[in-house]
Structure formats: structure tokens, C-alpha cells
Motif scaffolding. Structure first.
Motif, PDB file in Angstrom:
ATOM      1  N   TYR A   1      10.329   2.622  -2.326  1.00 43.12           N
ATOM      2  CA  TYR A   1      10.504   1.487  -1.613  1.00 43.12           C
ATOM      3  C   TYR A   1       9.442   0.344  -1.879  1.00 43.12           C
ATOM      4  O   TYR A   1       9.519  -0.753  -1.796  1.00 43.12           O
ATOM      5  CB  TYR A   1      10.422   1.669  -0.156  1.00 43.12           C
ATOM      6  CG  TYR A   1      11.566   2.717   0.234  1.00 43.12           C
ATOM      7  CD1 TYR A   1      12.885   2.202   0.525  1.00 43.12           C
ATOM      8  CD2 TYR A   1      11.360   4.170   0.600  1.00 43.12           C
ATOM      9  CE1 TYR A   1      13.853   2.956   1.064  1.00 43.12           C
ATOM     10  CE2 TYR A   1      12.324   4.973   0.935  1.00 43.12           C
ATOM     11  CZ  TYR A   1      13.766   4.271   1.180  1.00 43.12           C
ATOM     12  OH  TYR A   1      14.900   5.166   1.301  1.00 43.12           O
ATOM     13  N   LEU A   2       8.170   0.815  -2.027  1.00 41.48           N
ATOM     14  CA  LEU A   2       7.101   0.096  -2.636  1.00 41.48           C
ATOM     15  C   LEU A   2       7.620  -0.454  -3.996  1.00 41.48           C
ATOM     16  O   LEU A   2       7.292  -1.703  -4.280  1.00 41.48           O
ATOM     17  CB  LEU A   2       5.859   0.854  -2.752  1.00 41.48           C
ATOM     18  CG  LEU A   2       5.092   1.286  -1.218  1.00 41.48           C
ATOM     19  CD1 LEU A   2       4.059   2.105  -1.641  1.00 41.48           C
ATOM     20  CD2 LEU A   2       4.919   0.403  -0.379  1.00 41.48           C
ATOM     21  N   ARG A   3       7.948   0.175  -4.884  1.00 39.44           N
ATOM     22  CA  ARG A   3       8.270  -0.202  -6.199  1.00 39.44           C
ATOM     23  C   ARG A   3       9.418  -1.215  -6.343  1.00 39.44           C
ATOM     24  O   ARG A   3       9.220  -2.040  -7.214  1.00 39.44           O
ATOM     25  CB  ARG A   3       8.590   0.964  -6.960  1.00 39.44           C
ATOM     26  CG  ARG A   3       8.969   0.834  -8.660  1.00 39.44           C
ATOM     27  CD  ARG A   3       9.539   1.978  -9.219  1.00 39.44           C
ATOM     28  NE  ARG A   3      10.756   2.458  -8.851  1.00 39.44           N
ATOM     29  CZ  ARG A   3      10.780   3.817  -8.373  1.00 39.44           C
ATOM     30  NH1 ARG A   3      10.000   4.432  -8.507  1.00 39.44           N
ATOM     31  NH2 ARG A   3      12.090   4.081  -7.784  1.00 39.44           N
ATOM     32  N   ASP A   4      10.392  -0.884  -5.401  1.00 39.17           N
ATOM     33  CA  ASP A   4      11.500  -1.908  -5.463  1.00 39.17           C
ATOM     34  C   ASP A   4      11.185  -3.204  -4.287  1.00 39.17           C
ATOM     35  O   ASP A   4      12.258  -3.820  -4.098  1.00 39.17           O
ATOM     36  CB  ASP A   4      12.801  -1.220  -4.735  1.00 39.17           C
ATOM     37  CG  ASP A   4      13.158   0.011  -5.615  1.00 39.17           C
ATOM     38  OD1 ASP A   4      12.934   0.018  -6.906  1.00 39.17           O
ATOM     39  OD2 ASP A   4      13.670   0.827  -5.113  1.00 39.17           O
ATOM     40  N   ASN A   5      10.093  -3.442  -4.009  1.00 42.09           N
ATOM     41  CA  ASN A   5       9.934  -4.636  -3.199  1.00 42.09           C
ATOM     42  C   ASN A   5       9.948  -5.806  -3.955  1.00 42.09           C
ATOM     43  O   ASN A   5       9.822  -5.918  -5.088  1.00 42.09           O
ATOM     44  CB  ASN A   5       8.231  -4.528  -2.824  1.00 42.09           C
ATOM     45  CG  ASN A   5       7.803  -5.588  -1.939  1.00 42.09           C
ATOM     46  OD1 ASN A   5       8.018  -6.920  -2.138  1.00 42.09           O
ATOM     47  ND2 ASN A   5       7.293  -5.192  -0.673  1.00 42.09           N
TER      48      ASN A   5
ATOM     49  N   ILE B   1       3.701  -5.680   1.823  1.00 40.99           N
ATOM     50  CA  ILE B   1       4.160  -4.199   1.994  1.00 40.99           C
ATOM     51  C   ILE B   1       5.022  -3.980   3.444  1.00 40.99           C
ATOM     52  O   ILE B   1       6.019  -3.207   3.515  1.00 40.99           O
ATOM     53  CB  ILE B   1       2.949  -3.499   2.415  1.00 40.99           C
ATOM     54  CG1 ILE B   1       2.238  -3.305   0.940  1.00 40.99           C
ATOM     55  CG2 ILE B   1       3.310  -1.881   3.050  1.00 40.99           C
ATOM     56  CD1 ILE B   1       0.870  -2.253   1.044  1.00 40.99           C
TER      57      ILE B   1
ATOM     58  N   GLN C   1       7.859  -5.638   3.986  1.00 39.00           N
ATOM     59  CA  GLN C   1       8.976  -5.865   3.384  1.00 39.00           C
ATOM     60  C   GLN C   1       9.436  -4.421   3.044  1.00 39.00           C
ATOM     61  O   GLN C   1      10.867  -3.974   3.354  1.00 39.00           O
ATOM     62  CB  GLN C   1       9.330  -6.928   2.286  1.00 39.00           C
ATOM     63  CG  GLN C   1      10.537  -6.879   1.685  1.00 39.00           C
ATOM     64  CD  GLN C   1      11.650  -7.379   2.931  1.00 39.00           C
ATOM     65  OE1 GLN C   1      11.372  -8.287   3.618  1.00 39.00           O
ATOM     66  NE2 GLN C   1      12.740  -6.978   2.988  1.00 39.00           N
ATOM     67  N   SER C   2       8.754  -3.614   2.234  1.00 44.28           N
ATOM     68  CA  SER C   2       8.935  -2.323   1.784  1.00 44.28           C
ATOM     69  C   SER C   2       9.334  -1.410   3.342  1.00 44.28           C
ATOM     70  O   SER C   2      10.021  -0.356   3.255  1.00 44.28           O
ATOM     71  CB  SER C   2       7.697  -1.810   1.130  1.00 44.28           C
ATOM     72  OG  SER C   2       7.753  -2.200  -0.271  1.00 44.28           O
TER      73      SER C   2
ATOM     74  N   MET D   1      12.842  -1.951   4.223  1.00 44.80           N
ATOM     75  CA  MET D   1      13.715  -1.656   3.706  1.00 44.80           C
ATOM     76  C   MET D   1      13.678   0.007   3.800  1.00 44.80           C
ATOM     77  O   MET D   1      14.929   0.527   3.978  1.00 44.80           O
ATOM     78  CB  MET D   1      13.065  -1.635   2.010  1.00 44.80           C
ATOM     79  CG  MET D   1      13.326  -3.043   1.486  1.00 44.80           C
ATOM     80  SD  MET D   1      12.289  -3.303   0.190  1.00 44.80           S
ATOM     81  CE  MET D   1      13.248  -2.446  -0.956  1.00 44.80           C
TER      82      MET D   1
END
Length: 358
Positions: A79-83, A102, A104-105, A108
């Protein structure tokens, strides 16, 4: 994960890690009640029963904010990677800047049914987003230090004159000196090699760095922090936060924040009481704000200087490498790398013994 511009109590971190260890949630966030703050100034958290139900950037409602401190398990990394690189979870018309958050992650994760712990602070916490937050954080930390202080710490190498009046607890570094006629009216932390001599008055609690010289009937206000190797003396008054090597001498009166190696000219005065008894309205990136704390304090950037008898009106900011000349009455902020001088009108006429009947 902790933002680099936050000041938080150790007990907040301990509680966050303890809750995270007890629960199998993939993520946890530290949150704080807004109190008197406005929700539109913060990343807002919506907790319920110890879980985040959602987040929103600069929301028009909400009672808690995210503190910028998080804990993640490996399964949260995707989820951090896909921010997406900016905060999409904002009110209609919210206009988020193009920078990753963060928060926003976390949203998600919530949208996909992943639990996110919400752990409320139990101690102080301040984001250093605005200049006045420096003073606010300083107050909070010093109050906590005083509350946790149980006894004096006075090494054998320190010297305390019998003529000093001390009404507080002392935490002294090696080779420190408290001299004659000194008055200490609260707790004092005095760094290695620092000295307080010749009638200086410390309102306390005060934190003083190594090799600082406080002398000659100057006055240091309560809940002040003085950085290393500063000089304060000869009737000067200082309250607030000063970084290292600040020079405050000869009848100065300063309340606020002084950056590294600021040089206050003799009799520099910072006004901090307005005729309307109100608070200074600041403009931060063009937006008017009234700080909850220290709105009328003055803020001096690193390596700036003032001349003799400069007067700094309430709430002014002087940028780094800038100078405010002698006799200037400063009503406006000064940007970085600028010199401000007063332009005076002079009247010239002949004068001499004949004016006295010779």
C-alpha cells in the motif's frame, strides 16, 4: 515511521508500540485530539473503538488528527508502494498539493478492509510546521522535564556561591558556575562549562546549553532554552528559544526564537503587546492565520543581525543572513539576505560660542 518534524513524548511511542505488538493489524497510527486546532489545518483521522474508519486531508470536520507516526507490518508495504503520490482523500474542492502522504496509503488499506489501529496520544505532541510551533514544543518538553525531575544533580566540579538565591532543582554539568547575587526561580539545567554570574536572574524552568555565559544582571524568562556558547548579559532580557552562539547583550529585550549565531545589537527591543491587546495575524503562504501560541513573538533566522536601538514590532520575522539597521522600527517581515536601514532627515545649521553670547 516518524515524520522528521515532530516532537512527541516517549510514552506516546511506548503506547503505540505496545498496542501494535498486542494486535495483528498490519498498521497503526498515532492520533491526537484537535483541541482548539482547526480540522482544515491537518490530516484528519476518524477513529472508532481503537480502529481508523477513515482519514481525510484538511477536512471540514473531525476531532482527531494524524500525528505523522506510524508502525507497519510487511503486508502493508504494497500500500505504501502503490501510493498515488498525492492525497486523493480530501473534501470536494480541497486542492491537495502534489506530494505523497502516508495517510493516503492508510485510506487505501481501509478501503480494502485492512484494519488500521488508531492509538491516541497520552503525552505531548507537536508538529513543527509553523514558526510558533517551536515555542510550543519547547514549552511542552520543558514542562515534562520538570515534572519528571526528582532530585538535584550537582557534580563535584561545579561551583555554587553562597550568595546565590536558588528556588528550584538543579541539574548541573561538569565545571559549571552559579555566582554571587544570582537568582534562580525554578528548575535549571546547566550544560557543561556554562556559567550564571553577577546578579543574573533566571525565572525558570530554564535549559541552558554548554559553555553559555549568563551574567551582569540579565534576565532569562521561564521555559526558555539557550543553545551552546551563547552570551547573555548587561541588563538584557531574553525569553524563548535560542540556538547556539546567540549574542544578546546591553539592554536587549527579546521574546521569540533566535537562530544560530544571531547577533542582537545593543538595546534591540521586541514589542510583544499590541495597543489593541490582540494577537498578530500571520500570513503563511498567503493564508491568514492567528497562532494559538506566541503570535506576537519575534523570529530571527540563522546568522541575522540587528543594529543599536532596533525595534521589532510584534510577530515579525527576520530571514537568514538579514540585517535590521540601527534605529529601525520594523513593521514588516524581512526576507532572507536583506539589509533594512532607516533613512532619517537631518537639519544642519551653524553653531558655536556665539550662540552663548561670546
Amino acid at each position: 515511521v516518524a515524520a522528521g518534524d515532530v516532537v512527541t513524548a516517549r510514552e506516546n511511542l511506548a503506547l503505540l508500540l505496545d498496542r501494535f505488538a498486542q494486535d495483528q493489524a498490519p498498521a497503526a497510527a498515532l492520533i491526537q485530539p484537535l483541541g482548539e486546532e482547526q480540522s482544515r489545518d491537518w490530516l484528519i483521522a476518524f477513529p472508532e473503538d481503537g480502529r481508523l474508519q477513515g482519514v481525510e486531508g484538511h477536512s471540514r470536520e473531525g476531532r482527531h488528527r494524524l500525528c505523522g507516526i506510524y508502525v507497519f507490518r510487511p503486508e502493508a508495504v504494497e500500500y505504501l508502494r502503490d501510493n498515488p503520490g498525492f492525497m486523493t482523500q480530501v473534501p470536494v474542492g480541497g486542492m491537495p498539493p502534489m506530494e505523497a502522504e502516508i495517510a493516503q496509503s492508510l485510506q487505501m488499506m481501509i478501503d480494502e478492509g485492512q484494519p488500521v489501529l488508531a492509538v491516541e496520544t497520552v503525552g505531548y505532541h507537536t508538529d513543527l510546521d509553523k514558526p510558533w510551533h517551536i515555542i510550543e514544543a519547547n514549552w511542552q518538553v520543558i514542562r515534562a522535564m520538570s515534572a519528571g525531575l526528582e532530585e538535584n544533580i550537582i557534580p563535584a566540579s561545579s561551583r555554587i556561591h553562597d550568595g546565590a538565591e536558588i528556588e528550584g532543582r538543579l541539574v548541573l554539568g561538569e565545571n559549571t558556575t552559579i555566582g554571587n547575587r544570582v537568582m534562580i526561580k525554578g528548575d535549571l539545567w546547566l550544560g557543561e562549562g556554562a556559567s550564571v554570574t553577577n546578579g543574573a536572574i533566571l525565572e525558570g524552568p530554564v535549559v541552558v546549553g554548554p559553555e553559555v555565559k549568563i551574567r551582569d544582571y540579565c534576565q532569562i524568562g521561564g521555559q526558555s532554552s539557550l543553545g551552546a556558547q551563547g552570551v547573555y548579559g548587561h541588563g538584557a532580557e531574553f525569553s524563548g528559544v535560542a540556538l547556539e552562539r546567540v549574542y544578546c547583550y546591553h539592554y536587549c529585550e527579546v521574546w521569540g526564537v533566535a537562530g544560530q549565531a544571531v547577533d542582537f545589537g545593543a538595546a534591540t527591543v521586541c514589542g510583544n503587546l499590541r495597543f489593541d491587546d490582540g494577537e498578530t495575524v500571520w500570513r503563511v503562504k498567503g493564508r491568514p492565520e492567528i497562532p494559538r501560541h506566541a503570535a506576537n513573538a519575534a523570529y530571527f533566522g540563522d546568522f541575522c543581525r540587528t543594529g543599536v536601538n532596533a525595534i521589532i514590532m510584534p510577530g515579525r520575522r527576520i530571514g537568514v543572513y538579514s540585517c535590521v539597521g540601527p534605529g529601525v522600527i520594523l513593521y514588516e517581515d524581512v526576507p532572507d539576505r536583506q539589509l533594512v536601514m532607516a533613512k532619517q532627515g537631518l537639519i544642519k545649521q551653524p553653531w558655536g560660542p556665539e550662540r552663548y553670547g561670546w
